[in-house]
Design a protein around this motif. Structure first.
Motif, PDB file in Angstrom:
ATOM      1  N   SER A  78     -10.650  -1.325  15.758  1.00 12.25           N
ATOM      2  CA  SER A  78     -11.819  -0.717  15.121  1.00 12.25           C
ATOM      3  C   SER A  78     -11.593  -0.554  13.631  1.00 12.25           C
ATOM      4  CB  SER A  78     -12.113   0.651  15.752  1.00 12.25           C
ATOM      5  OG  SER A  78     -13.041   1.364  14.966  1.00 12.25           O
ATOM      6  N   GLU A  79     -12.364  -1.276  12.826  1.00 11.56           N
ATOM      7  CA  GLU A  79     -12.251  -1.161  11.375  1.00 11.56           C
ATOM      8  C   GLU A  79     -12.612   0.256  10.914  1.00 11.56           C
ATOM      9  OE1 GLU A  79     -11.166  -3.556   9.146  1.00 11.56           O
ATOM     10  OE2 GLU A  79     -10.588  -4.608  10.984  1.00 11.56           O
ATOM     11  N   ALA A  80     -13.616   0.854  11.554  1.00  9.90           N
ATOM     12  CA  ALA A  80     -14.028   2.202  11.154  1.00  9.90           C
ATOM     13  C   ALA A  80     -12.922   3.214  11.414  1.00  9.90           C
ATOM     14  CB  ALA A  80     -15.302   2.601  11.910  1.00  9.90           C
ATOM     15  N   TRP A  81     -12.263   3.089  12.555  1.00 10.68           N
ATOM     16  CA  TRP A  81     -11.188   4.016  12.907  1.00 10.68           C
ATOM     17  C   TRP A  81     -10.000   3.817  11.964  1.00 10.68           C
ATOM     18  CZ3 TRP A  81     -10.585   5.274  18.783  1.00 10.68           C
ATOM     19  CH2 TRP A  81      -9.922   6.490  18.940  1.00 10.68           C
ATOM     20  N   LEU A  82      -9.661   2.565  11.656  1.00  8.88           N
ATOM     21  CA  LEU A  82      -8.545   2.281  10.760  1.00  8.88           C
ATOM     22  C   LEU A  82      -8.818   2.825   9.355  1.00  8.88           C
ATOM     23  CD1 LEU A  82      -7.832  -1.380  11.899  1.00  8.88           C
ATOM     24  CD2 LEU A  82      -6.346   0.594  12.290  1.00  8.88           C
ATOM     25  N   LYS A  83     -10.042   2.642   8.878  1.00  8.59           N
ATOM     26  CA  LYS A  83     -10.396   3.156   7.544  1.00  8.59           C
ATOM     27  C   LYS A  83     -10.298   4.674   7.513  1.00  8.59           C
ATOM     28  CE  LYS A  83     -14.194   3.277   4.158  1.00  8.59           C
ATOM     29  NZ  LYS A  83     -13.381   4.126   3.340  1.00  8.59           N
ATOM     30  N   THR A  84     -10.764   5.329   8.578  1.00  5.73           N
ATOM     31  CA  THR A  84     -10.672   6.793   8.637  1.00  5.73           C
ATOM     32  C   THR A  84      -9.215   7.239   8.609  1.00  5.73           C
ATOM     33  OG1 THR A  84     -12.746   6.910   9.882  1.00  5.73           O
ATOM     34  CG2 THR A  84     -11.309   8.839   9.962  1.00  5.73           C
ATOM     35  N   LYS A  85      -8.364   6.569   9.371  1.00  6.74           N
ATOM     36  CA  LYS A  85      -6.938   6.915   9.365  1.00  6.74           C
ATOM     37  C   LYS A  85      -6.344   6.795   7.959  1.00  6.74           C
ATOM     38  CE  LYS A  85      -5.162   5.954  14.047  1.00  6.74           C
ATOM     39  NZ  LYS A  85      -6.316   5.672  14.871  1.00  6.74           N
ATOM     40  N   ALA A  86      -6.600   5.672   7.311  1.00 10.95           N
ATOM     41  CA  ALA A  86      -6.038   5.462   5.976  1.00 10.95           C
ATOM     42  C   ALA A  86      -6.538   6.527   4.997  1.00 10.95           C
ATOM     43  CB  ALA A  86      -6.383   4.071   5.476  1.00 10.95           C
ATOM     44  N   ASP A  87      -7.829   6.835   5.057  1.00  7.76           N
ATOM     45  CA  ASP A  87      -8.414   7.776   4.098  1.00  7.76           C
ATOM     46  C   ASP A  87      -7.960   9.209   4.359  1.00  7.76           C
ATOM     47  OD1 ASP A  87      -9.716   5.706   2.876  1.00  7.76           O
ATOM     48  OD2 ASP A  87     -11.648   6.076   3.851  1.00  7.76           O
ATOM     49  N   VAL A  88      -7.865   9.615   5.613  1.00  6.42           N
ATOM     50  CA  VAL A  88      -7.429  10.981   5.923  1.00  6.42           C
ATOM     51  C   VAL A  88      -5.952  11.159   5.606  1.00  6.42           C
ATOM     52  CG1 VAL A  88      -7.042  12.650   7.784  1.00  6.42           C
ATOM     53  CG2 VAL A  88      -9.202  11.383   7.675  1.00  6.42           C
ATOM     54  N   LEU A  89      -5.126  10.199   6.005  1.00  5.60           N
ATOM     55  CA  LEU A  89      -3.674  10.348   5.913  1.00  5.60           C
ATOM     56  C   LEU A  89      -3.115   9.931   4.560  1.00  5.60           C
ATOM     57  CD1 LEU A  89      -2.783   8.901   9.434  1.00  5.60           C
ATOM     58  CD2 LEU A  89      -3.049  11.308   8.789  1.00  5.60           C
ATOM     59  N   ALA A  90      -3.891   9.186   3.784  1.00  5.79           N
ATOM     60  CA  ALA A  90      -3.450   8.705   2.462  1.00  5.79           C
ATOM     61  C   ALA A  90      -2.197   7.849   2.566  1.00  5.79           C
ATOM     62  CB  ALA A  90      -3.224   9.875   1.501  1.00  5.79           C
ATOM     63  N   VAL A  91      -2.140   7.029   3.611  1.00  6.68           N
ATOM     64  CA  VAL A  91      -1.055   6.054   3.758  1.00  6.68           C
ATOM     65  C   VAL A  91      -1.681   4.718   4.150  1.00  6.68           C
ATOM     66  CG1 VAL A  91       0.687   7.764   4.415  1.00  6.68           C
ATOM     67  CG2 VAL A  91      -0.648   6.618   6.196  1.00  6.68           C
ATOM     68  N   PRO A  92      -1.051   3.593   3.778  1.00  7.14           N
ATOM     69  CA  PRO A  92      -1.569   2.296   4.207  1.00  7.14           C
ATOM     70  C   PRO A  92      -1.440   2.129   5.722  1.00  7.14           C
ATOM     71  CG  PRO A  92       0.026   2.087   2.414  1.00  7.14           C
ATOM     72  CD  PRO A  92       0.130   3.473   2.921  1.00  7.14           C
ATOM     73  N   ILE A  93      -2.418   1.465   6.337  1.00 10.94           N
ATOM     74  CA  ILE A  93      -2.420   1.182   7.768  1.00 10.94           C
ATOM     75  C   ILE A  93      -2.399  -0.332   7.952  1.00 10.94           C
ATOM     76  CG2 ILE A  93      -3.554   1.572   9.974  1.00 10.94           C
ATOM     77  CD1 ILE A  93      -2.900   4.193   8.693  1.00 10.94           C
ATOM     78  N   ARG A  94      -1.334  -0.843   8.566  1.00  8.41           N
ATOM     79  CA  ARG A  94      -1.237  -2.274   8.835  1.00  8.41           C
ATOM     80  C   ARG A  94      -1.710  -2.576  10.251  1.00  8.41           C
ATOM     81  NH1 ARG A  94       4.934  -3.804   7.357  1.00  8.41           N
ATOM     82  NH2 ARG A  94       5.274  -2.312   9.055  1.00  8.41           N
ATOM     83  N   THR A  95      -2.249  -3.770  10.456  1.00  5.23           N
ATOM     84  CA  THR A  95      -2.570  -4.240  11.800  1.00  5.23           C
ATOM     85  C   THR A  95      -1.793  -5.528  12.071  1.00  5.23           C
ATOM     86  OG1 THR A  95      -4.481  -5.516  11.047  1.00  5.23           O
ATOM     87  CG2 THR A  95      -4.878  -3.244  11.739  1.00  5.23           C
ATOM     88  N   LEU A  96      -1.632  -5.835  13.347  1.00  6.17           N
ATOM     89  CA  LEU A  96      -0.792  -6.943  13.787  1.00  6.17           C
ATOM     90  C   LEU A  96      -1.626  -8.120  14.271  1.00  6.17           C
ATOM     91  CD1 LEU A  96       1.649  -4.793  15.930  1.00  6.17           C
ATOM     92  CD2 LEU A  96       2.247  -5.909  13.766  1.00  6.17           C
ATOM     93  N   GLU A  97      -1.086  -9.310  14.121  1.00 12.26           N
ATOM     94  CA  GLU A  97      -1.705 -10.476  14.745  1.00 12.26           C
ATOM     95  C   GLU A  97      -1.537 -10.430  16.251  1.00 12.26           C
ATOM     96  OE1 GLU A  97      -0.622 -14.235  13.192  1.00 12.26           O
ATOM     97  OE2 GLU A  97      -1.219 -13.776  11.130  1.00 12.26           O
ATOM     98  N   VAL A  98      -0.354 -10.008  16.726  1.00 11.82           N
ATOM     99  CA  VAL A  98      -0.087  -9.867  18.157  1.00 11.82           C
ATOM    100  C   VAL A  98      -0.183  -8.392  18.494  1.00 11.82           C
ATOM    101  CG1 VAL A  98       1.594 -10.171  20.009  1.00 11.82           C
ATOM    102  CG2 VAL A  98       1.375 -11.916  18.224  1.00 11.82           C
ATOM    103  N   THR A  99      -1.237  -8.016  19.206  1.00  6.87           N
ATOM    104  CA  THR A  99      -1.466  -6.597  19.476  1.00  6.87           C
ATOM    105  C   THR A  99      -0.633  -6.063  20.636  1.00  6.87           C
ATOM    106  OG1 THR A  99      -3.358  -7.171  20.889  1.00  6.87           O
ATOM    107  CG2 THR A  99      -3.810  -6.703  18.572  1.00  6.87           C
ATOM    108  N   GLU A 100      -0.078  -6.950  21.469  1.00  2.00           N
ATOM    109  CA  GLU A 100       0.753  -6.501  22.593  1.00  2.00           C
ATOM    110  C   GLU A 100       2.160  -6.203  22.077  1.00  2.00           C
ATOM    111  OE1 GLU A 100      -0.434  -5.736  25.357  1.00  2.00           O
ATOM    112  OE2 GLU A 100      -2.409  -6.645  25.144  1.00  2.00           O
TER     113      GLU A 100
END
Length: 504
Positions: free
Chosen positions: A414-436
């Motif tokens: 979820s892009e919306a959830w990831l953006k909220t995490k980054a904005d609230v926590l003030a840290v970069p949030i990385r995502t993976l190509e392999v989610t498992e």
């Protein structure tokens, strides 16, 4: 050569065949059940789990084109125990981590040894979740089963044994039992003796990445697997997922958003053990040699969004069905920008770390006639992230610094959830190509054990690839920071009311 990562979780098992470069070649998943009741029982049929584990292995290898496999390793659910008889067969269903019938035994251990002393010794608070407490419950509540018990294993040594390498447990799992001395690096013999137990009940503990044996020839033939497959000691699912997310050093952490939300990280020393104890954080062994591991827990991460979908989100479900879309995607696509005008306390199953308050309950605060469903949905996303912020602050106070997160699990889509995490926590949030990440972490362990990778660092460098990075927006963070100051007082303000609501 290829590598297999096998994840045996609480509600299902998954096998993925990977190339040396971390590319998934074939995968399979099966769900299994839990036998639970209101008295705290949570058991599992090990025969069903093993049968379905064999099925996912066979299907994943077939879908990968039946390549030669160099090694196989595990990511497994923690804390469950399986008593074995003299013939190595289970004499009772698995007693899962979520089985709380051993609460009296946990209390007795706390009284006998002292909760802080036990934590300093074993890295685990005395709690019903712990394997040792379940073992004591089994001895007291099921004496006829105990009389037939010769070994007590976790899913780590149970699955390894079924595959062809009995008698080995990895250090990450051993250190979660409350029977392992984390400073001495061995089973806590004097503690066990004081409880009338002996180390012979347990498997030999070996580091993650140790080759423990070879896939049994008869099983290889049944599964139609080719190659002399090394069976390599794996890890508890949280450390395995952290490695699969590239989390090896100070400052990095993985945040897994599934049914629950878990933030996990590795650290180098126990200088902040008192603060970790106060925040209910375990201090167990990491899959990374010479390091420790801990994690936070929010019981209802994605589960609360499902609750919203089922209770509040009828319109979104109907709209999604009309468009042939996913209901969660519809809910998340309609979230308003910026902080929600309402606030949610997500303690539907009590509070997780750092307070672990079973009295606390859920709440929605700030409703007006202008409140929309999307405001509540956004508040649910925000409150999960505020809980992460509470845990990051507590971990930092204990000397465990986190400056970057990697998102795994369903919430990472979820892009919306990831953006909220980054904005609230003030840290970069990385995502993976392999989610498992759990399966990939296990495959990296297999690669280390077989020499495909020279180290965990080499395995992560070659197999873990990042898809995107969400950077925090300073203006958005400032707005969320003001709301977070309000949120920090919500639990304490509502607790007296929740106490009265829970009173008989």
């Amino acid at each position: 050569m290829t590598l297999v990562g096998l994840d045996v979780g609480t509600t299902g098992c998954k096998a993925v065949v990977f190339s040396e470069g971390g590319r998934p070649l074939g995968a399979s998943y099966r769900e299994y059940g839990i036998d639970a009741d209101r008295e705290g029982k949570a058991e599992q049929d090990t025969a069903e789990v093993w049968s379905l584990t064999r099925q996912v292995l066979a299907e994943a290898v077939e879908r990968a084109g039946r390549p030669a496999i160099a090694g196989l390793s595990l990511s497994v659910q923690g804390d469950a125990i399986i008593p074995l008889g003299a013939d190595g067969e289970p004499v009772h269903p698995a007693i899962l981590g979520m089985d709380y019938r051993s609460a009296p035994q946990a209390g007795a251990c706390a009284e006998r040894f002292g909760p802080e002393a036990l934590y300093r010794r074993t890295g685990m608070r005395p709690h019903a979740i712990n394997s040792l407490c379940k073992l004591l419950w089994l001895r007291e509540a099921r004496p006829e089963v105990w009389a037939r018990t010769c070994k007590v294993v976790t899913y780590a040594d149970f699955i390894l044994g079924r595959l062809g390498a009995p008698g080995f447990i990895d250090l990450t799992m051993a250190s979660r039992t409350m029977a392992w001395d984390i400073e001495r690096g061995d089973w806590a013999d004097d503690l066990l003796a004081d409880l009338g137990l002996d180390r012979s009940l347990f498997s030999a503990a070996v580091p993650t990445g140790t080759v423990c044996g070879r896939l049994a020839p008869a099983l290889a033939a049944e599964l139609r697997i080719t190659g002399d497959v090394a069976l390599v000691a794996g890890a508890h699912d949280q450390p395995a997922g952290a490695v699969g997310a590239g989390v090896l050093t100070d400052g990095d952490a993985a945040v897994s958003t599934g049914t629950a939300e878990v933030l996990s990280t590795t650290f180098s020393n126990l200088a902040g053990a008192a603060d970790l104890y106060a925040g209910y954080y375990p201090s167990t062994l990491s899959a990374v040699p010479g390091r420790y591991f801990t994690f936070s827990l929010n019981h209802v991460g994605g589960l609360m969004l499902r609750w919203y979908r089922d209770v509040w989100g009828t319109a979104e479900v109907i709209e999604a069905e009309k468009r042939g879309a996913d209901a969660y995607e519809t809910i998340l696509s309609e979230l308003p920008d910026g902080p929600s005008p309402v606030m949610v306390l997500p303690h539907l199953n009590g509070a997780g770390t750092p307070s672990c308050d079973p009295v606390s309950m859920g709440a929605v605060v700030g409703l007006t006639l202008a409140t929309r469903r999307a405001d509540v949905a956004k508040a649910i996303i925000e409150c999960q992230t505020y809980e992460l912020a509470l845990n990051l602050a507590a971990l930092r106070a204990a000397g465990v610094e986190v400056s970057r997160l990697t998102a795994i699990g369903g919430g990472a889509r979820s892009e919306a959830w990831l953006k909220t995490k980054a904005d609230v926590l003030a840290v970069p949030i990385r995502t993976l190509e392999v989610t498992e990440a759990g399966c990939l972490g296990a495959a990296i362990f297999a690669g280390c054990g077989t020499g495909v990778y020279s180290s965990l660092d080499d395995g992560v460098r070659r197999a873990v690839r990042f898809r995107s990075v969400h950077e925090p927006d300073p203006a958005a963070h400032a707005a969320y920071a003001r709301r977070f100051e309000v949120y920090k007082g919500l639990h304490g303000a509502l607790r007296p009311i929740h106490q009265r609501l829970r009173a008989p």
